[in-house]
Scaffold this motif. Structure first.
Motif, PDB file in Angstrom:
ATOM      1  N   GLU A  84       0.840  -1.208   0.000  1.00  0.00           N
ATOM      2  CA  GLU A  84       0.000   0.000   0.000  1.00  0.00           C
ATOM      3  C   GLU A  84       0.871   1.252   0.000  1.00  0.00           C
ATOM      4  O   GLU A  84       0.608   2.214  -0.734  1.00  0.00           O
ATOM      5  CB  GLU A  84      -0.903  -0.010   1.242  1.00  0.00           C
ATOM      6  N   TYR A  85       1.924   1.225   0.804  1.00  0.00           N
ATOM      7  CA  TYR A  85       2.854   2.362   0.887  1.00  0.00           C
ATOM      8  C   TYR A  85       3.505   2.643  -0.465  1.00  0.00           C
ATOM      9  O   TYR A  85       3.588   3.799  -0.907  1.00  0.00           O
ATOM     10  CB  TYR A  85       3.913   2.053   1.943  1.00  0.00           C
ATOM     11  N   VAL A  86       3.943   1.584  -1.140  1.00  0.00           N
ATOM     12  CA  VAL A  86       4.591   1.735  -2.452  1.00  0.00           C
ATOM     13  C   VAL A  86       3.610   2.308  -3.469  1.00  0.00           C
ATOM     14  O   VAL A  86       3.955   3.214  -4.239  1.00  0.00           O
ATOM     15  CB  VAL A  86       5.160   0.382  -2.932  1.00  0.00           C
ATOM     16  N   GLN A  87       2.392   1.801  -3.484  1.00  0.00           N
ATOM     17  CA  GLN A  87       1.397   2.295  -4.433  1.00  0.00           C
ATOM     18  C   GLN A  87       1.084   3.775  -4.208  1.00  0.00           C
ATOM     19  O   GLN A  87       0.915   4.545  -5.158  1.00  0.00           O
ATOM     20  CB  GLN A  87       0.112   1.470  -4.318  1.00  0.00           C
ATOM     21  N   LEU A  88       1.043   4.191  -2.951  1.00  0.00           N
ATOM     22  CA  LEU A  88       0.707   5.581  -2.630  1.00  0.00           C
ATOM     23  C   LEU A  88       1.847   6.548  -2.932  1.00  0.00           C
ATOM     24  O   LEU A  88       1.601   7.713  -3.259  1.00  0.00           O
ATOM     25  CB  LEU A  88       0.333   5.697  -1.149  1.00  0.00           C
TER      26      LEU A  88
END
Length: 361
Positions: free
Chosen positions: A68-72
């Motif tokens: 999720e962190y990478v996508q954001l």
């Protein structure tokens, strides 16, 4: 396989006359094959891509949170490898819950996984620190465990490119000779002229290769006679900016780039150094071009990297008599000690102390 509107395989869709598989974790559309190709080809490619994205299952919540962190945040990071750091960390901590991770867990993983790769330890600590800070800001945890992780610093480079070697590598970026059927032939590199300009600007401005690779025409202030730099390495820390005066040598390189561009007038946010189609070069592209030139002239194994160009520039400027204050400003270093250490590592003192063998009285 006859063309049809729908595929009978999960997450496989037609688009622009081809079949695409939508990777479930990232939502990335991955091209498989033409719609007119045999079904066996579709199945082969689908299997390859599924295997490529396959990863061992985990029982903790840390990997989904890293995803999720990478996508954001991926759009904020220009380094192509940044997303891969998430893959490495997610795999390493797949069985961990983020609230249970302690500094010792991070430290042991870094020092075991990257035992002989000190620079990579620091890269991955930086990635994990950003991730854990995001978790702190989002209320998932109360403290960032990476702040307590201490790592050994890599040994500073002592590599200095000699003038002779620099000239040879620079020339080999544009053209090189090779032997074929007993004849000596010359090969010209299509992108060589632009890559040579990249090398020249790295040296003449003494800036990091990243700043030259990302340099925009809007930063080239011809009216003021300077190039504005805000080094990416310091923009979130010291915030030190530097204006480099457009010397006649730098102006000549800029003029050469405009000649390469020809009738295409690139301005504003267009990259000064760019690929043939005008797009931004990735760090891997300029690194590969440099290493190929190094290999062409038989200088591989000496440790000459793209980063060595800036080191040579600062060292040569010191030898030319510029004082440490001037060089500190040019390098956008926060302290003069940084600059002094940078140059000392590549300057070998010559001792003129002379002794004679003592004689018995």
């Amino acid at each position: 396989m006859a063309t049809r509107k729908k595929a009978k395989y999960p997450r496989v869709y037609p688009k622009h006359g081809a079949w695409y598989w939508v990777e479930p974790r990232t939502g990335q559309w991955i091209r498989l094959c033409e719609q007119t190709e045999p079904e066996s080809k579709l199945l082969e490619r689908l299997g390859q891509e599924r295997k490529r994205f396959e990863r061992p299952e985990g029982v903790g919540d840390m990997r989904p949170l890293i995803d999720e962190y990478v996508q954001l945040h991926k759009a904020k990071h220009k380094e192509r490898a940044w997303k891969s750091y998430g893959k490495y960390a997610g795999s390493g901590f797949r069985n961990a819950n983020v609230k249970d991770v302690r500094p010792t867990h991070v430290s042991k993983w870094l020092k075991t996984k990257y035992e002989d790769k000190l620079p990579m330890q620091r890269v991955m600590r930086a990635f994990l620190s950003g991730f854990f800070q995001w978790c702190v800001d989002d209320g998932k945890i109360d403290a960032n465990p990476c702040k307590e992780v201490k790592l050994k610093k890599p040994k500073p480079s002592t590599v200095y490119i000699t003038d002779e070697h620099f000239s040879a590598i620079r020339a080999a970026m544009v053209s090189y000779e090779y032997t074929w059927r007993g004849k000596t032939l010359t090969s010209h590199v299509k992108t060589g002229a632009m890559m040579q300009c990249f090398v020249d600007l790295c040296y003449l401005t003494m800036q990091r290769s990243t700043e030259i690779r990302l340099l925009k025409w809007s930063q080239v202030d011809e009216a003021a006679g300077v190039i504005h730099f805000l080094p990416t390495k310091t923009e979130d820390s010291s915030g030190i900016a530097v204006d480099i005066v457009t010397s006649p040598e730098i102006a000549a390189v800029i003029s050469r780039i405009r000649e390469i561009d020809g009738k295409v007038k690139r301005i504003g946010e267009a990259n000064v150094i760019h690929a043939i189609d005008g797009s931004e070069y990735e760090a891997t592209a300029v690194r590969a071009a440099w290493l190929r030139a190094v290999k062409r002239v038989g200088l591989q194994g000496l440790g000459y990297t793209v980063k060595s160009i800036r080191a040579k520039g600062l060292t040569d400027a010191s030898k030319a008599g510029y004082d440490i204050t001037d060089l500190q400003e040019a390098a956008a270093h926060s302290t003069s000690k940084q600059t002094e250490d940078y140059i000392k590592r590549r300057t070998v003192p010559v001792s003129e102390v002379r002794l004679k063998i003592p004689k018995r009285a």
